[in-house]
Design an enzyme around this catalytic site. Sequence first.
Site, PDB file in Angstrom:
ATOM      1  N   LYS A 244     -11.521  -3.775   2.836  1.00 29.08           N
ATOM      2  CA  LYS A 244     -10.920  -2.617   3.501  1.00 29.08           C
ATOM      3  C   LYS A 244     -10.094  -1.829   2.517  1.00 29.08           C
ATOM      4  CE  LYS A 244      -7.346  -1.760   6.883  1.00 29.08           C
ATOM      5  NZ  LYS A 244      -6.221  -2.312   7.553  1.00 29.08           N
TER       6      LYS A 244
ATOM      7  N   LYS B  81      -7.743  -6.448   1.124  1.00 27.85           N
ATOM      8  CA  LYS B  81      -7.158  -5.265   1.763  1.00 27.85           C
ATOM      9  C   LYS B  81      -6.283  -4.559   0.736  1.00 27.85           C
ATOM     10  CE  LYS B  81      -4.224  -3.792   5.550  1.00 27.85           C
ATOM     11  NZ  LYS B  81      -3.573  -4.153   6.808  1.00 27.85           N
TER      12      LYS B  81
HETATM   13  C1  PBG Z   1      -2.108  -3.490  10.177  1.00 25.30           C
HETATM   14  C2  PBG Z   1      -3.317  -2.687   9.938  1.00 25.30           C
HETATM   15  C3  PBG Z   1      -3.452  -1.444   9.284  1.00 25.30           C
HETATM   16  C4  PBG Z   1      -4.776  -1.057   9.453  1.00 25.30           C
HETATM   17  C5  PBG Z   1      -5.418  -2.063  10.158  1.00 25.30           C
HETATM   18  N1  PBG Z   1      -4.505  -3.066  10.433  1.00 25.30           N
HETATM   19  C6  PBG Z   1      -2.452  -0.584   8.625  1.00 25.30           C
HETATM   20  C7  PBG Z   1      -1.753  -0.983   7.397  1.00 25.30           C
HETATM   21  O1  PBG Z   1      -2.045  -1.985   6.757  1.00 25.30           O
HETATM   22  O2  PBG Z   1      -0.826  -0.254   7.080  1.00 25.30           O
HETATM   23  C8  PBG Z   1      -5.368   0.242   8.966  1.00 25.30           C
HETATM   24  C9  PBG Z   1      -6.569   0.704   9.699  1.00 25.30           C
HETATM   25  C10 PBG Z   1      -6.936   2.121   9.474  1.00 25.30           C
HETATM   26  O3  PBG Z   1      -6.368   2.848   8.641  1.00 25.30           O
HETATM   27  O4  PBG Z   1      -7.842   2.565  10.183  1.00 25.30           O
HETATM   28  N2  PBG Z   1      -1.514  -4.017   9.066  1.00 25.30           N
END
Ligand code: PBG
Length: 328
Positions: free
Chosen positions: A248, A195
């Site tokens: 992601k 991520k």
């Molecule tokens: C929670 C989370 C996030 C997303 C999914 N779970 C946001 C982040 O990490 O700030 C992002 C999903 C999206 O942008 O569609 N941590």
Amino acid sequence: MSNLIQRPRRLRRSDSVRRLCRETRVSPDSLIYPIFVDETLQGVRPIESLPGQNHYGLDSVCQAVEQCLESGVGRCILFGLPARKDEIGSSAWDDRGVVQQAIRRIKEKYPDFYVITDVCMCEYTSHGHCGILCEHDVDNDKTLAVLAKTALSHARAGADMVAPSDMMDGRVAAIRAALDAEGFENIPIMAYSAKYASAFYGPFRAAAGSAPSFGDRKGYQMDPHNRREALRECQLDVQEGADILMVKPALSYLDIIRECADRFDLPLCAYSVSGEYAMIKAAAAAGLVDEKRIMCESALSVFRAGAGMLITYYAKELAQAMKEGAIG
Ligand code: PBG
């Protein structure tokens, strides 16, 4: 003498042959739809930062599920917006918390609808970071305990799968141990393994009210400069017992998807995040691109890169496009 063809091929392929020869096949079974449930809301409210998406109150979360089922999408990932936030995000593991209640309501009416939960603290902490703070930093190990408690409370409420998105080190092992200790050995863990610290999450943070109130997430999310680090993160999650790996965002990280698909034999998910969706929506609203074709082509690229499943705000429209044969 062999009769080698010396001239360039000029075969016009029929539609039928083109379908026969497709290298990438997609199905509604590989789609997961994100649903946002707001504990303070009654009814349905459009999300400004994500045109076409809604916040659902607990009274109306089943409407979101009905729409999924109508379009052929049988799986969702749930995000909660709690009524209360505090320093440690305690409403995340409250058995009557927003996600826990939403799961129960969904499962009561649609027991076969597959519910994955996002496990993270950022929507629940007053400071918006993904864990428990120590001074101005997230304390990795303290956070593991609350993540495990949160995942467990989701499982108790009836979640089918948990998906930790916090990026703390060791969280997959901690969650696995907690689940197993209570008899939830069969609840899989989908790990947000690679991520990245991405600007593409902007519209999501506006929607979930989860932007950090100070600093950023670069301490625990990955640096977009790095490729091998993603492999290391995946490797660790494999060792800790993850059932599914995730990359992601999706579109800007197709190289990572390909490499993870080649390298690891666990199922691989990609998350086409809020900014990817919002960009297509904005360009389409400005009349600059053909929304449906761009949507299909973007999704295909992710599957072609090697993902076996996709979390996307376009899940319902993609399933529809598959039914119509626009993609398949
Ligand atoms: C929670 C989370 C996030 C997303 C999914 N779970 C946001 C982040 O990490 O700030 C992002 C999903 C999206 O942008 O569609 N941590």
